[in-house]
Scaffold this motif. Structure first.
Motif, PDB file in Angstrom:
ATOM      1  N   THR A   1       1.039   3.474  -3.119  1.00 16.65           N
ATOM      2  CA  THR A   1      -0.065   4.376  -3.472  1.00 16.65           C
ATOM      3  C   THR A   1       0.111   5.772  -2.884  1.00 16.65           C
ATOM      4  O   THR A   1      -0.640   6.680  -3.225  1.00 16.65           O
TER       5      THR A   1
ATOM      6  N   GLN B   1       0.820  -1.208   0.000  1.00 19.91           N
ATOM      7  CA  GLN B   1       0.000   0.000   0.000  1.00 19.91           C
ATOM      8  C   GLN B   1       0.855   1.258   0.000  1.00 19.91           C
ATOM      9  O   GLN B   1       0.388   2.331  -0.395  1.00 19.91           O
TER      10      GLN B   1
ATOM     11  N   SER C   1      -5.538   7.097  -6.594  1.00 26.86           N
ATOM     12  CA  SER C   1      -5.144   8.421  -6.104  1.00 26.86           C
ATOM     13  C   SER C   1      -3.790   8.862  -6.644  1.00 26.86           C
ATOM     14  O   SER C   1      -3.374  10.000  -6.411  1.00 26.86           O
ATOM     15  N   MET C   2      -3.107   7.991  -7.391  1.00 29.67           N
ATOM     16  CA  MET C   2      -1.794   8.325  -7.953  1.00 29.67           C
ATOM     17  C   MET C   2      -2.002   9.100  -9.256  1.00 29.67           C
ATOM     18  O   MET C   2      -1.797   8.596 -10.359  1.00 29.67           O
TER      19      MET C   2
ATOM     20  N   LYS D   1      -6.454   2.236  -3.487  1.00 28.03           N
ATOM     21  CA  LYS D   1      -5.972   3.612  -3.459  1.00 28.03           C
ATOM     22  C   LYS D   1      -5.036   3.945  -4.615  1.00 28.03           C
ATOM     23  O   LYS D   1      -4.563   5.084  -4.710  1.00 28.03           O
ATOM     24  N   MET D   2      -4.775   2.999  -5.489  1.00 26.41           N
ATOM     25  CA  MET D   2      -3.911   3.285  -6.629  1.00 26.41           C
ATOM     26  C   MET D   2      -4.528   4.352  -7.530  1.00 26.41           C
ATOM     27  O   MET D   2      -3.825   5.039  -8.272  1.00 26.41           O
TER      28      MET D   2
END
Length: 337
Positions: A162, A159, A187-188, A184-185
């Motif tokens: 991310t 995690q 959010s990149m 949450k990837m």
């Protein structure tokens, strides 16, 4: 003062010399495309001025040192095409890579980390991104890339990756990574290229990937992904079916497979596999129980003489009783007939 060491595309052998750790002003180490072997030295994590660490296409083994996360000025980490194993280390301390895309041009730390040595004007670095091998020189200060492809890495995608909001290129292909793609990837926001193909990833593709507005290349082929492909203008506009092939239970556009049919078939297959497993376990328990009870019972008779005599006497009496019952029954039947 040595600020860049570029010895790539040679035939160098042996291990990285320990004396290199005293060159604390090094900004670039590029030893790619050689025959260097052994472990990646842990002391590389103490070279805080490093902006580029490129060791791809060598013969390095063992784990990726966790000390590399201390390289806060690192822009490019390329360890691809080696024999590295183990888990992906935590990388959330790489400060430059955590800066959002919009801050890159105006961030003094990012620009000065290379330009203070004139690196962006005199050095050209080869980076594999967007499916191609590209050379970066004048724009090197704006590049952020992590390439750990073509190794033997296992475990899940950590995690911590991310949190690298400024990362533009991430390549983890050709490993043995399992688990799911981190939610949450999405959010990149700086990601332009994401390559996770040829792993063992499972579960669904996070809908959050549709939020990656700068994404130009995505490759998730040859995993164990299932469910529907996320919908979004960016995903639907630039991607083709070849970036999803090799996932038997993946469905939706751009694949020519209806999600309803695919999901139903997948669920039926999972249920059938579960039923088969339950039956096998039941048979196995019955066989083990029978065998264990059989040998316990006759084992006791073998070592207990009194019990053995009593058991066989009981069996004889039982057979005698059955014999007498049968004889009397047939005698009565004949008399009545």
């Amino acid at each position: 003062m040595l600020w860049a060491l570029q010895l790539n595309r040679n035939s160098l052998t042996g291990e990285i010399p320990s004396s290199l750790q005293f060159c604390r002003n090094l900004s670039i180490i590029d030893l790619g495309e050689n025959k260097i072997y052994g472990k990646i030295p842990e002391w590389l994590g103490e070279m805080r001025m490093l902006t580029v660490l490129r060791l791809r296409s060598n013969l390095f083994i063992s784990n990726i040192p966790m000390q590399l996360e201390h390289l806060t000025n690192l822009h490019v980490l390329d360890l691809g095409d080696n024999n590295l194993s183990g888990l992906i280390p935590y990388l959330d301390s790489m400060a430059v890579m955590t800066l959002p895309n919009l801050d890159h041009k105006n961030n003094s730390t990012l620009s000065s980390s290379l330009n203070s040595y004139g690196v962006s004007y005199y050095v050209s670095i080869s980076v594999s991104t967007k499916g191609l091998e590209r050379e970066y020189s004048a724009t090197l200060a704006l590049l952020t890339s992590i390439d750990l492809s073509r190794n033997n890495l296992t475990g899940e995608i950590t995690q911590s990756i991310t949190t690298l909001l400024g990362l533009r290129n991430l390549n983890l292909s050709y490993n043995h990574l399992n688990g799911t793609i981190p939610t949450k990837m999405g959010s990149m926001q700086s990601l332009e290229s994401l390559d996770l193909h040829r792993n063992r990833l499972s579960g669904i593709i996070p809908q959050s990937l549709a939020n990656l507005n700068f994404l130009e290349t995505l490759n998730l082929s040859y995993n164990n992904l299932s469910g529907g492909i996320p919908t979004g203008d960016q995903l639907q506009a630039i991607f083709d079916p070849y970036e999803y092939i090799g996932n038997a239970y993946l469905c939706g556009s751009p694949l020519n497979k209806s999600c309803n049919t695919s999901e139903t078939s997948h669920n039926d297959t999972v249920k059938n596999n579960d039923n088969d497993l339950d039956e096998i376990l039941l048979y196995l328990i019955v066989v083990i129980g029978f065998g264990l009870g059989f040998w316990i019972f006759f084992g006791v008779l073998m070592f207990k003489r009194n019990w053995r005599y009593c058991f066989f006497q009981m069996v004889d009496n039982m057979f005698d009783g059955i014999y007498v019952f049968v004889i009397l029954y047939f005698a009565r039947y004949r008399r009545d007939a």
